[in-house]
Scaffold this motif. Structure first.
Motif, short mmCIF file in Angstrom:
data_model
loop_
_atom_site.label_atom_id
_atom_site.label_comp_id
_atom_site.label_asym_id
_atom_site.label_seq_id
_atom_site.Cartn_x
_atom_site.Cartn_y
_atom_site.Cartn_z
N PHE A 40 0.30 -1.10 -0.32
CA PHE A 40 -0.23 0.28 -0.24
C PHE A 40 1.22 0.75 0.04
CE2 PHE A 40 -2.62 -3.15 2.58
CZ PHE A 40 -3.32 -3.46 1.56
N ALA A 41 1.03 2.10 -0.93
CA ALA A 41 1.69 2.67 -0.92
C ALA A 41 0.90 4.56 -0.34
CB ALA A 41 2.38 3.09 -2.92
N ASP A 42 1.70 4.99 0.12
CA ASP A 42 0.93 5.94 0.45
C ASP A 42 0.48 7.14 -0.46
OD1 ASP A 42 2.23 5.74 3.33
OD2 ASP A 42 3.37 6.49 3.24
N ALA A 43 1.39 7.12 -1.23
CA ALA A 43 0.32 8.00 -2.94
C ALA A 43 -1.39 7.79 -2.53
CB ALA A 43 0.86 7.74 -3.96
N GLU A 44 -1.40 6.35 -2.20
CA GLU A 44 -2.70 5.64 -2.66
C GLU A 44 -3.75 6.43 -1.91
OE1 GLU A 44 -3.80 3.88 -5.37
OE2 GLU A 44 -2.08 3.58 -5.53
N PHE A 45 -3.60 6.89 -0.62
CA PHE A 45 -4.19 8.02 -0.01
C PHE A 45 -3.69 9.45 0.59
CE2 PHE A 45 -2.94 3.42 0.95
CZ PHE A 45 -4.17 2.76 1.69
N ALA A 46 -3.33 9.16 -0.78
CA ALA A 46 -2.38 11.49 -0.76
C ALA A 46 -4.12 12.21 -0.22
CB ALA A 46 -2.10 11.18 -1.73
N SER A 58 2.33 6.00 8.29
CA SER A 58 2.84 5.94 6.86
C SER A 58 1.06 5.63 6.88
CB SER A 58 3.84 5.42 6.59
OG SER A 58 3.13 4.62 5.73
N PRO A 59 -0.33 5.78 6.38
CA PRO A 59 -1.39 4.94 5.22
C PRO A 59 -1.22 4.37 5.39
CG PRO A 59 -1.23 8.02 5.15
CD PRO A 59 -0.12 7.20 5.42
N GLY A 60 -0.24 4.06 4.43
CA GLY A 60 0.14 2.47 4.12
C GLY A 60 0.63 1.59 4.82
N GLN A 61 1.52 1.65 5.51
CA GLN A 61 1.82 1.44 6.86
C GLN A 61 0.24 0.67 7.66
OE1 GLN A 61 4.06 3.28 8.71
NE2 GLN A 61 6.39 1.49 8.09
N LEU A 62 -0.04 1.45 7.86
CA LEU A 62 -1.83 1.72 8.57
C LEU A 62 -2.28 0.23 7.52
CD1 LEU A 62 -2.31 5.19 10.22
CD2 LEU A 62 -1.61 2.97 11.15
#
Length: 181
Positions: A40-46, A58-62
């Motif tokens: 899950f790349a952070d950019a996906e949740f920007a 990091s949203p990707g880590q969450l």
């Protein structure tokens, strides 16, 4: 939000986690990191996470913690506890062994933010795409689940955990009375 790459697994974390994992079945969290990498790349949740304020998790880590939490049927408190103490999750998230993790409320806030921005299916979509790209699931089958049921279960879980936390806090503040007779 400034996209940032997922951290590499620190050498000591990798060494210790692999040594412990060699004594039994290889943990799911470590397999996910090894086989799927930056799922899950952070950019996906920007759009849901701004650039102002103090940097958070990091949203990707969450998102990865949320998926593993669902896979292991954990409460938010249990999932945050696993991040704090579980070597397999530290490995999957690229954390140092002494990383203190996060408060359980972070997961609820993360899910709330996704829902507020209409991104409640984003994690599932990204996961299915990654699995499909690696040939682990086939298109056209019944891989999807009804997100309404999942969101309702999360809401019920959050309410139950809130009730439990309220009870715990009340008991901690309650004056201890000496027992008589």
């Amino acid at each position: 939000m400034r996209p940032r790459p997922w951290p590499k697994v620190p050498e000591l974390t990798a060494q210790v986690a692999r040594a412990v994992a060699a004594r039994g079945p290889y943990p799911l969290a470590m397999r996910v990191r090894d086989e799927l990498g930056e799922l899950f790349a952070d950019a996906e949740f920007a759009e849901a996470f701004g650039v102002r304020g103090r940097p958070g998790w990091s949203p990707g880590q969450l998102a990865l913690v949320t998926v593993l939490q669902f896979a292991e049927n954990l409460t938010d408190r249990a999932a945050s506890h696993r991040v704090r103490y579980g070597m397999d999750l530290k490995y999957a998230l690229g954390l140092e062994l002494d990383d203190p993790g996060f408060d359980a409320s972070v997961l609820s806030e993360f899910r709330t933010r996704l829902v507020e921005h209409g991104m409640e299916e984003k994690v599932l979509d990204l996961l299915l795409t990654a699995l499909k790209d690696r040939g682990l699931v086939k298109a056209g089958g019944k891989q999807r689940t009804d997100s309404t049921r999942v969101l309702a279960a999360v809401r019920d879980l959050n309410r139950l955990e809130l009730a439990g936390e309220t009870l715990r806090a009340a008991l901690e503040r309650w004056p201890a009375r000496p027992r008589t007779g």
